[in-house]
Design a protein around this motif. Sequence first.
Motif, PDB file in Angstrom:
ATOM      1  N   SER A 158       0.802  -1.224   0.000  1.00  0.00           N
ATOM      2  CA  SER A 158       0.000   0.000   0.000  1.00  0.00           C
ATOM      3  C   SER A 158       0.833   1.272   0.000  1.00  0.00           C
ATOM      4  O   SER A 158       0.287   2.369  -0.026  1.00  0.00           O
ATOM      5  N   SER A 159       2.156   1.143   0.042  1.00  0.00           N
ATOM      6  CA  SER A 159       3.001   2.345   0.058  1.00  0.00           C
ATOM      7  C   SER A 159       4.363   2.047  -0.550  1.00  0.00           C
ATOM      8  O   SER A 159       4.812   0.891  -0.591  1.00  0.00           O
ATOM      9  N   ARG A 160       5.024   3.090  -0.990  1.00  0.00           N
ATOM     10  CA  ARG A 160       6.375   2.962  -1.515  1.00  0.00           C
ATOM     11  C   ARG A 160       7.344   2.541  -0.406  1.00  0.00           C
ATOM     12  O   ARG A 160       8.330   1.857  -0.673  1.00  0.00           O
ATOM     13  N   THR A 161       7.061   2.966   0.814  1.00  0.00           N
ATOM     14  CA  THR A 161       7.924   2.597   1.941  1.00  0.00           C
ATOM     15  C   THR A 161       7.945   1.090   2.136  1.00  0.00           C
ATOM     16  O   THR A 161       9.005   0.488   2.368  1.00  0.00           O
ATOM     17  N   GLU A 162       6.773   0.465   2.035  1.00  0.00           N
ATOM     18  CA  GLU A 162       6.695  -0.989   2.177  1.00  0.00           C
ATOM     19  C   GLU A 162       7.457  -1.689   1.059  1.00  0.00           C
ATOM     20  O   GLU A 162       8.180  -2.663   1.288  1.00  0.00           O
TER      21      GLU A 162
ATOM     22  N   ARG B 122       1.947   4.167  -9.616  1.00  0.00           N
ATOM     23  CA  ARG B 122       0.706   3.730  -8.970  1.00  0.00           C
ATOM     24  C   ARG B 122      -0.456   4.114  -9.880  1.00  0.00           C
ATOM     25  O   ARG B 122      -0.583   5.289 -10.260  1.00  0.00           O
TER      26      ARG B 122
END
Length: 264
Positions: free
Chosen positions: A142-146, A170
């Motif tokens: 759900s995020s670029r961090t993940e 995305r």
Amino acid sequence: MKLSHKLYPFQNSDPNRKSIGDIIILHGLFGSSKNWVTVAKFLSNFGSVYAVDQRNHGDSPHAEEHSIRLMSEDLEEFIFDHKIQNPVLLGHSMGGLVAMYFDLTHPGILKKLIIQDIAPRSYPFAYDNEIQSMSFALDGYSSRTEIDSEMAKYVSDTFIRQFLQMSLERNENGKYGWKLNVNGLNHARRVFEDVFTFDTTSMTPTLFLLGGSSEYIRDSDFQVMDQFFKNNQKITIAGGGHYIHFTHQAKYLELLDRELSSIS
């Protein structure tokens, strides 16, 4: 193949400064025209700049085949379609190999050749970690961090991960995907082998801009540069690696300024 590109029209505040003509930028493996915005804007002080997405990269089409020869043919088609005459061609890494191959197989087309940190020889496909870092399923992230945390299991270098993630997008449904044809590039592992197997030489004015600490350039490369490009100059940026247009940008742009200012 019809390539996507970003055009930066010639614009200079000095009314006495004329355009030197069109400039084309070819990015390296896993890159795109997005990596060259700052350089392209700077070069637009000298002429109109075409920052190209090569096949299987950026917004250009994907294809099963990926080779230096085919990318050179794509470039030939691009130049013809846009009615570009006597351009300055700047190529980095894979783009530099394409640029050199194009010049050697299309004599008299280019006004000038600028090659960043690559030599006209074979290179191994040493990018297993990069490929793996982009090959896991992105469903559920759900995020670029993940995604970055998962990529870090394969590529520890933050700079390289951020570079790769410039091709991560995305969609309107919130799902992530790669603009790169990761699978196609993974199956093109001989793309950098046996490219310069002919005896052709070039008299095109050529500048090799090299990183002083780059792993891509060895001492024996200077001889092969001279072998193929009879009218060349080599400038090394001390302490620079493969991405000197990022890491040593001020010096890099200074050298481009000096080089292009000498073109009438």
